[in-house]
Design a protein around this motif. Structure first.
Motif, PDB file in Angstrom:
ATOM      1  N   VAL A   1      48.409 -33.760 -14.611  1.00  0.00           N
ATOM      2  CA  VAL A   1      48.726 -32.908 -15.760  1.00  0.00           C
ATOM      3  C   VAL A   1      48.952 -31.476 -15.293  1.00  0.00           C
ATOM      4  O   VAL A   1      48.172 -30.951 -14.491  1.00  0.00           O
ATOM      5  CB  VAL A   1      47.598 -32.943 -16.812  1.00  0.00           C
ATOM      6  N   ASN A   2      50.011 -30.876 -15.773  1.00  0.00           N
ATOM      7  CA  ASN A   2      50.250 -29.442 -15.587  1.00  0.00           C
ATOM      8  C   ASN A   2      49.356 -28.696 -16.574  1.00  0.00           C
ATOM      9  O   ASN A   2      49.535 -28.778 -17.785  1.00  0.00           O
ATOM     10  CB  ASN A   2      51.730 -29.138 -15.857  1.00  0.00           C
ATOM     11  N   LYS A   3      48.391 -27.955 -16.060  1.00  0.00           N
ATOM     12  CA  LYS A   3      47.407 -27.322 -16.952  1.00  0.00           C
ATOM     13  C   LYS A   3      47.970 -26.093 -17.652  1.00  0.00           C
ATOM     14  O   LYS A   3      47.369 -25.616 -18.622  1.00  0.00           O
ATOM     15  CB  LYS A   3      46.142 -26.972 -16.173  1.00  0.00           C
ATOM     16  N   ASN A   4      49.116 -25.608 -17.177  1.00  0.00           N
ATOM     17  CA  ASN A   4      49.725 -24.462 -17.848  1.00  0.00           C
ATOM     18  C   ASN A   4      50.372 -24.862 -19.171  1.00  0.00           C
ATOM     19  O   ASN A   4      50.367 -24.088 -20.139  1.00  0.00           O
ATOM     20  CB  ASN A   4      50.778 -23.817 -16.947  1.00  0.00           C
TER      21      ASN A   4
ATOM     22  N   PHE B   1      43.417 -28.344  -9.352  1.00  0.00           N
ATOM     23  CA  PHE B   1      43.814 -27.695  -8.094  1.00  0.00           C
ATOM     24  C   PHE B   1      44.987 -26.757  -8.330  1.00  0.00           C
ATOM     25  O   PHE B   1      45.768 -26.915  -9.278  1.00  0.00           O
ATOM     26  CB  PHE B   1      44.166 -28.736  -7.035  1.00  0.00           C
ATOM     27  N   HIS B   2      45.095 -25.773  -7.479  1.00  0.00           N
ATOM     28  CA  HIS B   2      46.161 -24.780  -7.554  1.00  0.00           C
ATOM     29  C   HIS B   2      47.224 -25.139  -6.527  1.00  0.00           C
ATOM     30  O   HIS B   2      46.904 -25.450  -5.367  1.00  0.00           O
ATOM     31  CB  HIS B   2      45.599 -23.391  -7.267  1.00  0.00           C
ATOM     32  N   CYS B   3      48.463 -25.117  -6.928  1.00  0.00           N
ATOM     33  CA  CYS B   3      49.576 -25.434  -6.023  1.00  0.00           C
ATOM     34  C   CYS B   3      50.046 -24.137  -5.358  1.00  0.00           C
ATOM     35  O   CYS B   3      50.535 -23.222  -6.037  1.00  0.00           O
ATOM     36  CB  CYS B   3      50.709 -26.087  -6.796  1.00  0.00           C
ATOM     37  N   VAL B   4      49.879 -24.053  -4.058  1.00  0.00           N
ATOM     38  CA  VAL B   4      50.307 -22.858  -3.323  1.00  0.00           C
ATOM     39  C   VAL B   4      51.646 -23.058  -2.631  1.00  0.00           C
ATOM     40  O   VAL B   4      52.234 -22.111  -2.128  1.00  0.00           O
ATOM     41  CB  VAL B   4      49.235 -22.438  -2.290  1.00  0.00           C
ATOM     42  N   GLN B   5      52.108 -24.316  -2.596  1.00  0.00           N
ATOM     43  CA  GLN B   5      53.434 -24.609  -2.060  1.00  0.00           C
ATOM     44  C   GLN B   5      53.952 -25.866  -2.727  1.00  0.00           C
ATOM     45  O   GLN B   5      53.244 -26.866  -2.807  1.00  0.00           O
ATOM     46  CB  GLN B   5      53.383 -24.796  -0.534  1.00  0.00           C
ATOM     47  N   GLY B   6      55.165 -25.822  -3.202  1.00  0.00           N
ATOM     48  CA  GLY B   6      55.710 -26.955  -3.934  1.00  0.00           C
ATOM     49  C   GLY B   6      55.705 -28.239  -3.119  1.00  0.00           C
ATOM     50  O   GLY B   6      55.977 -28.239  -1.920  1.00  0.00           O
ATOM     51  N   THR B   7      55.379 -29.352  -3.777  1.00  0.00           N
ATOM     52  CA  THR B   7      55.291 -30.635  -3.075  1.00  0.00           C
ATOM     53  C   THR B   7      55.436 -31.775  -4.073  1.00  0.00           C
ATOM     54  O   THR B   7      55.071 -31.629  -5.247  1.00  0.00           O
ATOM     55  CB  THR B   7      53.956 -30.771  -2.314  1.00  0.00           C
ATOM     56  N   ARG B   8      55.942 -32.913  -3.630  1.00  0.00           N
ATOM     57  CA  ARG B   8      56.013 -34.107  -4.470  1.00  0.00           C
ATOM     58  C   ARG B   8      54.920 -35.108  -4.135  1.00  0.00           C
ATOM     59  O   ARG B   8      54.929 -36.225  -4.648  1.00  0.00           O
ATOM     60  CB  ARG B   8      57.384 -34.781  -4.296  1.00  0.00           C
ATOM     61  N   ALA B   9      53.999 -34.723  -3.257  1.00  0.00           N
ATOM     62  CA  ALA B   9      52.934 -35.658  -2.854  1.00  0.00           C
ATOM     63  C   ALA B   9      51.580 -34.964  -2.941  1.00  0.00           C
ATOM     64  O   ALA B   9      51.435 -33.804  -2.551  1.00  0.00           O
ATOM     65  CB  ALA B   9      53.174 -36.170  -1.440  1.00  0.00           C
TER      66      ALA B   9
ATOM     67  N   TYR C   1      47.178 -27.645 -11.652  1.00  0.00           N
ATOM     68  CA  TYR C   1      47.310 -29.022 -12.118  1.00  0.00           C
ATOM     69  C   TYR C   1      45.942 -29.700 -12.100  1.00  0.00           C
ATOM     70  O   TYR C   1      44.985 -29.199 -11.496  1.00  0.00           O
ATOM     71  CB  TYR C   1      48.274 -29.812 -11.227  1.00  0.00           C
ATOM     72  N   SER C   2      45.901 -30.871 -12.760  1.00  0.00           N
ATOM     73  CA  SER C   2      44.712 -31.708 -12.672  1.00  0.00           C
ATOM     74  C   SER C   2      45.133 -33.131 -12.330  1.00  0.00           C
ATOM     75  O   SER C   2      46.229 -33.567 -12.678  1.00  0.00           O
ATOM     76  CB  SER C   2      43.909 -31.683 -13.974  1.00  0.00           C
TER      77      SER C   2
END
Length: 946
Positions: A129-132, A105-113, A166-167
């Motif tokens: 996992v951070n895919k970058n 999935f792509h993170c379009v807004q920072g979040t801890r959940a 991320y995955s």
């Protein structure tokens, strides 16, 4: 279903790692995706606060994470055959599955959940996992939120960063269900026993149906329609079975003697509810291709495919797919289309992209045993599901409040597809009218809902389920037909093509649709404000009745409701197209509920005016009494001067206006006089449908005798018209005439026409005496079986029951199952009800239809009402259907009190709205019967006396 990753045999071997054991000794596997699970150490906890904090969402997932793809591994652990019987009641069957999924999935807004859906799954081993950079993000906690949200909440030690992909890896276990939803097992018989302990060749398969919110019961996912993704799927299954999915099989390899693994190509970008797979021993027809691009196969029980029962479905699907590709100028987006006939399915069919599932009885056709008219049902349902490959699969509604953009379009276009590929059916007009009136019925209640309700009205799963009703399907189709008439068919089609092209692989709402139709209108020089007109039809409940006074030209509209005590000031933008036995201009627009005067609506002496020509508008029409009389006289003297659809609509409007007490009930009854000489199917069918309300209200009263006598004399001419065919056990070649012949027998026999009853009982008796040879034409069996059992007793019923139990032909079983509910013997009906509690006698999926059939019988209605209350937990899966069936005759204060108490005392779930509507309809019935019973009795007595 979904597709697997590009995996070689070496990668398949790497998959064979423990994900969690289903039972001891069963091979279990886990997929290691190198990019998702890295050997690095977990990321340390952050020393500074995260950039954002996520509060638990209310009912929709937050849009801070957008899925891109899923890699799904599933292993349904079940046996297709029962080999070892532990004891008499507990065969050695396993109803569990294991699996894992990796969603990117792509993170379009920072979040801890991370929030996604999971329902009834045992979740373990979350890995983010951070895919970058392939670094893991530590998980601090996981939490399951119960129904109705079913959220899986994953709290992280550090915030996910905006713009990064991320995955999330999760392992899970779940249960294979015995009822047809989510991932379920289905039992069927396949010939004689194949081995010792095999009972009647009993077999099992596993399938899925995930619409609307059941994907979360199979794998953790972002289970909302606009959160589309690509699916890579791997299925591990028993070695003797075959796995089918949304896309083509990429590779299938044996693991050992018991298991093999099947990898699928990636799916198109699609919604979670369209994910599907089937694991079975079914076989297919030879592929039929509308072009070199697409192969079409139909899977069914091996004995059915060997006998050719699935071939018609394959052949007609190829023609329909080709029609849609040509009409929309967008090709079907996959290289294969698989259809499969399942023994159990909750819906009639499900449009899963590339793997369309059907109830067995709706897809298979047995030459010489199935009714020729069954081809119409098969073609219609295939046309509906294949229309979804564009409306729903390619372009999906953004949220379930706009599900009509799926179902309304599929219902609308299926009519034209069938008419194009099977023109001999000649039933386009009837299907249009049938859809129109199914919508009219429910939309005339104050408890109806808008075609496109506000988002806040459709939140939880039960509310979403409630949207799959006659308003969504049939009103949706009706307003689309009206829109096409307003802007012209060519402009409408142009707008639809642009809509599909611009939103393919994406999601849309009705404003997007209006915008593209408007673009086509503007390009073609039209002046219609599409959104302004259509929002009056989709954002508010109901429809209007247009009243025309031909003496002074006055015309106005009013919200049409059966309950005349309900106050409404709603109005609609609508065009009124008129014709006359003198030339008239048309159409004119009515834009308010105020009275206006139009000179073209003033009739001269002897002239009649007819509005809503060919019933393109979604409204009813009322006239002054003089115009009504002229129209009815025209029907009796020279009906062909009135278009066929309007001949039926005049009857339908008259009866429903009488139900709403806008015209006298005798006007409605007078509209049936022309039937004595009518031979066309559509007017007769609509008249019979409307007279059914009178039957329901009065078949337990003294009105019933004179009413049946009147119907006998009206139908005698029609019955005699077909008598040479019927008495010689033959049928006409014309499909429309075949329908009319069946209707003539049904009306004549059910109202006691002696020659009809004698014919039906004689045919059935000959079958009973013929050592199993059935000479009743397949096309007539349904009506003959029912009427013979209605006139017979235990001997006929037991014979039909034995045939029902032993028949392997799905269509024959369906006909016999319905006919068994036609008996007038209360003790037999009660026994039949008890049989529905035994799955060995009545399949679980047939419980609702069986009880509903009994409830439609005047002798069985009270029995069925008591039965569903006594066994509500068992039958509530079919609750909406059952509430409608058992309450249709309610017309007394006592029945209303019982119904209201039922609504208070029982957990209704999805049937909540059905009970609300039944209460409203019962109140309307009570008032209507009390005010009209005497007049109706007098009219029938007068007509039969003369």
């Amino acid at each position: 279903m979904s597709k697997a990753t590009a995996a070689s045999k070496a990668l398949a071997a790497a998959f064979v790692v423990l994900t969690g054991s289903v039972i001891a000794g069963i091979i279990t596997m886990v997929i290691f995706y190198k990019t998702e699970i890295s050997p690095m150490n977990p990321t340390p906890r952050p020393t500074t606060p995260p950039t954002t904090t996520s509060l638990p969402p209310v009912f929709r997932l937050p849009r801070d994470l957008i899925p891109q793809s899923y890699e799904i591994f599933l292993q349904p652990d079940f046996y297709t055959k029962i080999i070892e019987v532990v004891n008499v009641t507990s065969p050695n069957q396993t109803m569990l599955f294991t699996g894992n999924s990796t969603v990117s999935f792509h993170c379009v807004q920072g979040t801890r959940a991370i929030y996604l859906h999971s329902d009834g799954l045992a979740i373990s081993e979350p890995v983010v996992v951070n895919k970058n950079n392939s670094k893991k993000v530590a998980v601090s906690s996981t939490k399951n939120h119960e129904y109705p949200s079913n959220f899986l909440e994953i709290q992280l030690d550090e915030a996910l960063e905006q713009g990064v992909t991320y995955s999330l890896f999760l392992a899970f276990e779940g249960h294979i269900r015995q009822s047809p939803y989510a991932m379920f097992a289905s039992k069927y018989a396949e010939g004689a026993p194949a081995y010792e302990g095999d009972q009647d060749g009993e077999r099992f398969l596993v399938a899925t149906i995930l619409e609307p919110t059941y994907a979360r019961k199979v794998f953790p996912c972002f289970d909302e329609p606009d959160l589309k993704a690509v699916f890579h799927v791997t299925i591990v299954h028993r070695s003797e079975t075959q796995a089918l999915g949304n896309a083509e099989v990429k590779e299938s390899n044996g693991i050992d003697d018991d298991w093999k693994v099947t990898y699928f190509h990636p799916t198109p970008k699609m919604s979670t509810y369209l994910f599907a797979f089937v694991v079975s021993e079914f076989t297919s027809t030879e592929p039929s291709a509308p072009s070199d691009r697409v192969g079409i196969e139909t899977y069914a029980r091996p004995n059915a495919t060997r006998a050719g029962h699935a071939q018609y479905a394959t052949d007609v699907a190829a023609k329909i797919l080709q029609f849609y590709e040509s009409h929309f100028e967008i090709n079907y987006q996959q290289q294969k289309l698989t259809q499969i006939a399942l023994p159990d399915l909750r819906a009639e069919a499900m449009e899963n992209w590339g793997l369309v599932t059907y109830k067995e009885g709706r897809l298979l056709y047995e030459e010489g045993a199935s009714s020729p008219l069954h081809k119409e049902d098969i073609a219609s349902i295939i046309a509906h599901e294949l229309a979804h490959q564009w409306f729903g699969n390619l372009v999906t509604m953004k949220w379930w409040n706009d599900i009509w953009l799926n179902e309304g379009f599929a219902t609308y276009f299926s009519i034209f597809a069938v008419d194009q590929v099977e023109p001999s059916f000649q039933l386009k007009e009837w299907h249009i009218m049938s859809n129109l009136h199914r919508a009219f019925e429910d939309d005339a209640l104050a408890s109806s809902h808008p075609l496109s309700p506000p988002l806040e009205d459709v939140q939880w799963p039960a509310e979403i389920e409630g949207m799959f009703d006659s308003i969504t399907y049939f009103k949706g189709a009706a307003v689309l037909r009206m829109l096409a008439d307003i802007v012209s068919e060519g402009t409408f089609t142009k707008g639809i093509k642009m809509y599909l092209s611009d939103f393919k692989y994406g999601s849309a709402d009705q404003d997007d649709l209006w915008g593209h139709i408007q673009k086509a209108v503007d390009q073609d020089g039209g002046r219609t404000d599409v959104a302004k007109v259509m929002n009056t039809w989709t954002k508010q409940i109901g429809y209007p009745v247009i009243t025309i006074n031909t003496t002074n030209g006055e015309i106005y509209q009013k919200h049409f409701l059966f309950n005349d005590t309900y106050e409404s000031n709603l109005w609609w933008e609508l065009p009124i197209r008129v014709m006359s036995n003198a030339p008239k201009s048309s159409p004119i627009w009515l834009r308010s509920n105020n009275k206006v005067q139009k000179d073209e609506f003033i009739s001269k002496k002897g002239e009649w005016i007819l509005a809503n020509v060919n019933c393109t508008g979604y409204f009813r029409v009322n006239y002054n009494s003089e115009n009504w009389e002229r129209l009815l006289t025209q029907l009796e003297t020279d009906p062909d001067k009135i278009p066929l659809m309007n001949r039926g609509q005049l009857v339908d409007d008259a009866f429903n206006l009488a139900r709403a007490e806008l015209v006298d009930v005798t006007l409605a009854l007078n509209s049936t006089r022309f039937l004595r000489d009518e031979r066309d199917f559509l007017p007769w069918k609509l008249a019979a449908k409307n007279l059914e309300y009178f039957v329901l209200m009065f078949d337990r009263s003294e009105v019933n005798g004179p009413m049946q006598a009147y119907l006998r004399q009206q139908v005698k001419g029609l019955y005699d018209f077909f008598r040479n065919y019927t008495d010689s056990s033959t049928v006409p070649e014309n499909h429309s005439l075949q329908h009319t012949q069946i209707l003539a027998i049904e009306v004549a026999c059910s109202n006691g026409l002696p020659e009809c009853v004698e014919m039906a009982t004689g045919m059935f008796a000959n079958w009973m005496a013929s050592n199993g040879t059935n000479h009743i034409p397949p096309i007539l069996r349904s009506v003959i079986y029912c009427q013979a059992l209605a006139a017979g007793g235990r001997e006929e019923w037991d014979f039909a029951w034995d045939k029902f139990q032993s028949s392997t032909d799905t269509a024959e079983r369906d006909q016999l199952g319905q006919a068994l509910a036609c008996t007038k013997k209360i003790w037999l009906l009660n026994r039949y009800l008890e049989y529905t509690l035994d799955p060995e006698k009545i399949r679980r999926m047939d419980v609702g239809p069986t009880i509903s059939s009994i409830a439609r019988n005047v002798a069985g209605q009270a029995l069925a009402w008591n039965f569903i209350r006594a066994h509500w937990t068992y039958v509530q899966w079919d609750s909406v259907m059952l509430v409608d069936a058992v309450t249709r005759r309610f017309s007394t204060p006592f029945e209303l009190t019982e119904l209201e108490r039922f609504g208070e005392d029982y957990h209704l779930g999805a049937a909540t709205m059905a009970v609300v509507q039944a209460v409203e309809q019962t109140r309307v019935n009570i008032q209507w019967v009390s005010e009209n019973k005497d007049g109706v009795l007098q009219w029938f007595e007068s007509e039969t006396a003369s």
